[in-house]
Enzyme design. Structure first.
Site, PDB file in Angstrom:
ATOM      1  N   ASP A 153      -0.175  -0.536  -5.951  1.00  0.00           N
ATOM      2  CA  ASP A 153      -1.366   0.302  -6.138  1.00  0.00           C
ATOM      3  C   ASP A 153      -2.223   0.247  -4.868  1.00  0.00           C
ATOM      4  O   ASP A 153      -2.197  -0.743  -4.155  1.00  0.00           O
ATOM      5  CB  ASP A 153      -2.240  -0.249  -7.284  1.00  0.00           C
ATOM      6  CG  ASP A 153      -1.661   0.035  -8.661  1.00  0.00           C
ATOM      7  OD1 ASP A 153      -0.544   0.551  -8.765  1.00  0.00           O
ATOM      8  OD2 ASP A 153      -2.361  -0.276  -9.641  1.00  0.00           O
ATOM      9  N   MET A 154      -3.005   1.300  -4.635  1.00  0.00           N
ATOM     10  CA  MET A 154      -3.985   1.229  -3.552  1.00  0.00           C
ATOM     11  C   MET A 154      -5.348   0.982  -4.192  1.00  0.00           C
ATOM     12  O   MET A 154      -5.735   1.699  -5.112  1.00  0.00           O
ATOM     13  CB  MET A 154      -4.003   2.519  -2.737  1.00  0.00           C
ATOM     14  CG  MET A 154      -4.818   2.406  -1.455  1.00  0.00           C
ATOM     15  SD  MET A 154      -4.249   1.108  -0.335  1.00  0.00           S
ATOM     16  CE  MET A 154      -2.959   1.948   0.577  1.00  0.00           C
TER      17      MET A 154
ATOM     18  N   LYS B 283     -15.029  17.566  -4.453  1.00  0.00           N
ATOM     19  CA  LYS B 283     -13.742  17.573  -5.163  1.00  0.00           C
ATOM     20  C   LYS B 283     -12.752  18.572  -4.560  1.00  0.00           C
ATOM     21  O   LYS B 283     -11.559  18.304  -4.493  1.00  0.00           O
ATOM     22  CB  LYS B 283     -13.979  17.878  -6.646  1.00  0.00           C
ATOM     23  CG  LYS B 283     -12.703  17.952  -7.474  1.00  0.00           C
ATOM     24  CD  LYS B 283     -12.990  18.159  -8.938  1.00  0.00           C
ATOM     25  CE  LYS B 283     -11.793  18.654  -9.731  1.00  0.00           C
ATOM     26  NZ  LYS B 283     -10.496  18.144  -9.348  1.00  0.00           N
TER      27      LYS B 283
ATOM     28  N   ARG C 293       3.319   7.095  -3.828  1.00  0.00           N
ATOM     29  CA  ARG C 293       2.643   7.669  -4.999  1.00  0.00           C
ATOM     30  C   ARG C 293       1.364   8.318  -4.495  1.00  0.00           C
ATOM     31  O   ARG C 293       0.496   7.640  -3.932  1.00  0.00           O
ATOM     32  CB  ARG C 293       2.293   6.570  -5.998  1.00  0.00           C
ATOM     33  CG  ARG C 293       1.514   7.119  -7.202  1.00  0.00           C
ATOM     34  CD  ARG C 293       0.731   6.021  -7.921  1.00  0.00           C
ATOM     35  NE  ARG C 293       1.577   4.958  -8.368  1.00  0.00           N
ATOM     36  CZ  ARG C 293       1.139   3.718  -8.587  1.00  0.00           C
ATOM     37  NH1 ARG C 293      -0.113   3.385  -8.368  1.00  0.00           N
ATOM     38  NH2 ARG C 293       1.966   2.796  -9.010  1.00  0.00           N
TER      39      ARG C 293
ATOM     40  N   ARG D 209     -12.870   2.939 -14.613  1.00  0.00           N
ATOM     41  CA  ARG D 209     -12.408   4.028 -13.736  1.00  0.00           C
ATOM     42  C   ARG D 209     -12.009   5.251 -14.572  1.00  0.00           C
ATOM     43  O   ARG D 209     -12.262   6.386 -14.184  1.00  0.00           O
ATOM     44  CB  ARG D 209     -11.256   3.539 -12.847  1.00  0.00           C
ATOM     45  CG  ARG D 209     -11.697   2.478 -11.836  1.00  0.00           C
ATOM     46  CD  ARG D 209     -10.668   2.239 -10.755  1.00  0.00           C
ATOM     47  NE  ARG D 209      -9.523   1.474 -11.195  1.00  0.00           N
ATOM     48  CZ  ARG D 209      -9.451   0.139 -11.215  1.00  0.00           C
ATOM     49  NH1 ARG D 209     -10.489  -0.583 -10.818  1.00  0.00           N
ATOM     50  NH2 ARG D 209      -8.358  -0.474 -11.622  1.00  0.00           N
TER      51      ARG D 209
HETATM   52  P1  FDA Z   1      -8.837  15.115 -11.815  1.00  0.00           P
HETATM   53  O1  FDA Z   1      -9.762  13.954 -11.855  1.00  0.00           O
HETATM   54  O2  FDA Z   1      -9.245  16.321 -11.076  1.00  0.00           O
HETATM   55  O3  FDA Z   1      -8.451  15.479 -13.304  1.00  0.00           O
HETATM   56  C1  FDA Z   1      -7.660  16.595 -13.637  1.00  0.00           C
HETATM   57  C2  FDA Z   1      -7.644  16.723 -15.157  1.00  0.00           C
HETATM   58  O4  FDA Z   1      -6.973  15.583 -15.722  1.00  0.00           O
HETATM   59  C3  FDA Z   1      -9.027  16.681 -15.798  1.00  0.00           C
HETATM   60  O5  FDA Z   1      -9.598  17.954 -15.835  1.00  0.00           O
HETATM   61  C4  FDA Z   1      -8.724  16.123 -17.175  1.00  0.00           C
HETATM   62  O6  FDA Z   1      -8.198  17.123 -18.019  1.00  0.00           O
HETATM   63  C5  FDA Z   1      -7.616  15.143 -16.894  1.00  0.00           C
HETATM   64  N1  FDA Z   1      -8.115  13.773 -16.678  1.00  0.00           N
HETATM   65  C6  FDA Z   1      -8.180  13.110 -15.508  1.00  0.00           C
HETATM   66  N2  FDA Z   1      -8.642  11.855 -15.695  1.00  0.00           N
HETATM   67  C7  FDA Z   1      -8.891  11.742 -17.021  1.00  0.00           C
HETATM   68  C8  FDA Z   1      -9.380  10.689 -17.837  1.00  0.00           C
HETATM   69  N3  FDA Z   1      -9.716   9.495 -17.325  1.00  0.00           N
HETATM   70  N4  FDA Z   1      -9.514  10.912 -19.160  1.00  0.00           N
HETATM   71  C9  FDA Z   1      -9.152  12.095 -19.710  1.00  0.00           C
HETATM   72  N5  FDA Z   1      -8.679  13.142 -18.980  1.00  0.00           N
HETATM   73  C10 FDA Z   1      -8.556  12.967 -17.660  1.00  0.00           C
HETATM   74  N6  FDA Z   1      -5.999   5.591  -8.144  1.00  0.00           N
HETATM   75  C11 FDA Z   1      -6.136   4.730  -7.107  1.00  0.00           C
HETATM   76  O7  FDA Z   1      -7.187   4.727  -6.460  1.00  0.00           O
HETATM   77  N7  FDA Z   1      -5.127   3.865  -6.790  1.00  0.00           N
HETATM   78  C12 FDA Z   1      -3.931   3.849  -7.447  1.00  0.00           C
HETATM   79  O8  FDA Z   1      -3.048   3.066  -7.129  1.00  0.00           O
HETATM   80  C13 FDA Z   1      -3.772   4.758  -8.552  1.00  0.00           C
HETATM   81  N8  FDA Z   1      -2.623   4.794  -9.271  1.00  0.00           N
HETATM   82  C14 FDA Z   1      -2.416   5.806 -10.189  1.00  0.00           C
HETATM   83  C15 FDA Z   1      -1.179   5.954 -10.798  1.00  0.00           C
HETATM   84  C16 FDA Z   1      -0.938   7.052 -11.618  1.00  0.00           C
HETATM   85  C17 FDA Z   1       0.426   7.228 -12.251  1.00  0.00           C
HETATM   86  C18 FDA Z   1      -1.966   8.018 -11.841  1.00  0.00           C
HETATM   87  C19 FDA Z   1      -1.721   9.237 -12.679  1.00  0.00           C
HETATM   88  C20 FDA Z   1      -3.198   7.828 -11.284  1.00  0.00           C
HETATM   89  C21 FDA Z   1      -3.452   6.724 -10.462  1.00  0.00           C
HETATM   90  N9  FDA Z   1      -4.702   6.542  -9.888  1.00  0.00           N
HETATM   91  C22 FDA Z   1      -4.826   5.630  -8.859  1.00  0.00           C
HETATM   92  C23 FDA Z   1      -5.881   7.292 -10.395  1.00  0.00           C
HETATM   93  C24 FDA Z   1      -6.149   8.540  -9.568  1.00  0.00           C
HETATM   94  O9  FDA Z   1      -6.645   8.206  -8.309  1.00  0.00           O
HETATM   95  C25 FDA Z   1      -7.192   9.443 -10.272  1.00  0.00           C
HETATM   96  O10 FDA Z   1      -8.401   8.758 -10.361  1.00  0.00           O
HETATM   97  C26 FDA Z   1      -6.803   9.914 -11.663  1.00  0.00           C
HETATM   98  O11 FDA Z   1      -5.451  10.250 -11.723  1.00  0.00           O
HETATM   99  C27 FDA Z   1      -7.625  11.157 -12.097  1.00  0.00           C
HETATM  100  O12 FDA Z   1      -7.471  12.179 -11.162  1.00  0.00           O
HETATM  101  P2  FDA Z   1      -6.512  13.462 -11.350  1.00  0.00           P
HETATM  102  O13 FDA Z   1      -5.594  13.478 -10.182  1.00  0.00           O
HETATM  103  O14 FDA Z   1      -5.835  13.432 -12.661  1.00  0.00           O
HETATM  104  O15 FDA Z   1      -7.444  14.703 -11.164  1.00  0.00           O
END
Ligand code: FDA
Length: 310
Positions: free
Chosen positions: A137-138, A203, A186, A290
């Site tokens: 993870d980062m 954003k 990732r 988070r």
């Molecule tokens: P965005 O925040 O724009 O969300 C898009 C849509 O997804 C929203 O409109 C909503 O519908 C849905 N959604 C997103 N988050 C939600 C929530 N919490 N609850 C409900 N619905 C939600 N970060 C990091 O800094 N280091 C890391 O190592 C990782 N590792 C990681 C692994 C995996 C498999 C994922 C999917 C994510 C991470 N993250 C992470 C988290 C990442 O940085 C980010 O914060 C989240 O994925 C939310 O951002 P989105 O890309 O989904 O887009």
């Protein structure tokens, strides 16, 4: 700029650091109720049960034993042993396509690089013997240099290791050119509270940076985990990969346990490779904050339940 990202997200993350807020969330029923949506349970058995259920929906798994910023060598050794147990469980359940995800501060990075490396090396060796991928993870921006240095060392030891890269960080646009050739990446937007000087605050810029990073990684031959729930980015990436000859052999979608289950099921049903990140363990509070900060509706759910309880 979306209100949730521009104003509420940092505010929620800041407030969440207060010890009394932590107590309120971890010791009340509404807090634990919200946690169960995003966390598979406190034990490895509960996480494996989720992995088995996902496998039936043609979805792969990535186990994350929760914990970060440990303060003692014993805590770091406990995290290492938890991952060794997870590797053993995945190796025994051969039908599951499983990987693990680790945080370097959970393996002792704040103690010393040597402590962290010794713990990670043990995990890498066990995972390689079991043919299981280890993703790193980062965490917040202060750990990026150390994380990338560890990644290079880890990749020399085994190619079955990769790292998360965050599109909100300005530096990521340069960092991707210094990754080990063809190592797994990732791609995420980024989830930590960061000073405005090091990130894109709007954003739209974070999303544009994500799309650019994806194109760079694809062109440079990296296997890529598209870790986002953002339907617009996912649609664009689908189109871009469909247009390549071999893209789907090295690109997969990844989402978080409890987030956009409908989208996870739809993509898996359409035959796209999907993997779900399954967090488990008792140290769920920072992870939960988070998730709350990403989507304030999660916070309103918690607050309204809290008010109803009184
Ligand atoms: P965005 O925040 O724009 O969300 C898009 C849509 O997804 C929203 O409109 C909503 O519908 C849905 N959604 C997103 N988050 C939600 C929530 N919490 N609850 C409900 N619905 C939600 N970060 C990091 O800094 N280091 C890391 O190592 C990782 N590792 C990681 C692994 C995996 C498999 C994922 C999917 C994510 C991470 N993250 C992470 C988290 C990442 O940085 C980010 O914060 C989240 O994925 C939310 O951002 P989105 O890309 O989904 O887009």
């Amino acid at each position: 700029m979306a209100l949730s990202t521009g104003v509420l997200r940092p505010a929620i993350l800041r407030v969440a650091h207060h010890p009394w807020v932590r107590r309120l969330v971890t010791r009340t029923r509404p807090g634990r109720a919200v946690a169960t949506r995003f966390v598979a349970g406190e034990t490895l058995e509960q996480a494996m049960a989720v992995a088995v259920a996902l496998d039936r929906q043609r979805t792969a798994a990535m186990l994350d034993h929760l914990g970060e910023n440990v303060e003692t060598d014993e805590q770091a050794a406990f995290a290492r042993d938890s991952y060794l147990a997870a590797i053993e469980a995945l190796a025994a359940a051969r039908e599951i396509d499983g990987a693990i995800s680790v945080k370097l501060t959970q393996l002792g990075l704040d103690r010393s690089m040597d402590t962290c490396w010794a713990n990670l090396a043990a995990v890498l060796d066990a995972a390689e013997a079991a043919h299981i991928l280890v993703m790193i993870d980062m965490e917040s921006h202060v750990y990026v240099d150390a994380t990338l240095a560890v990644l290079h060392r880890a990749f020399e030891r085994t190619p079955s290791v990769g790292v998360a890269i965050q599109s909100y960080l300005l530096r990521s646009q340069r960092d991707v050119f210094d990754l080990p050739a063809r190592c797994r990446v990732r791609l995420v937007k980024g989830a930590y509270l960061e000073p405005p000087a090091v990130v894109y605050v709007d954003k739209r810029d974070v999303d544009a940076s994500y799309a650019r990073l994806f194109s760079t990684l694809l062109a440079r031959g990296h296997p890529i985990d598209v870790a986002t729930h953002d339907p617009r980015l996912i649609a664009g990436i689908r189109r871009a990969v469909d247009a390549t000859e071999d893209g789907w052999s090295r690109v997969e979608f990844q989402m978080l346990y409890g987030v956009r289950r409908d989208l996870q099921a739809r993509l898996a049903g359409e035959g796209y490779p999907v993997r779900v990140y399954i967090p488990y363990g008792s140290e769920w509070y920072p992870y939960l904050t988070r998730r709350m900060a990403e989507r304030p509706a999660n916070l309103w759910f918690f607050l309204s339940n809290l008010v109803r309880m009184r």
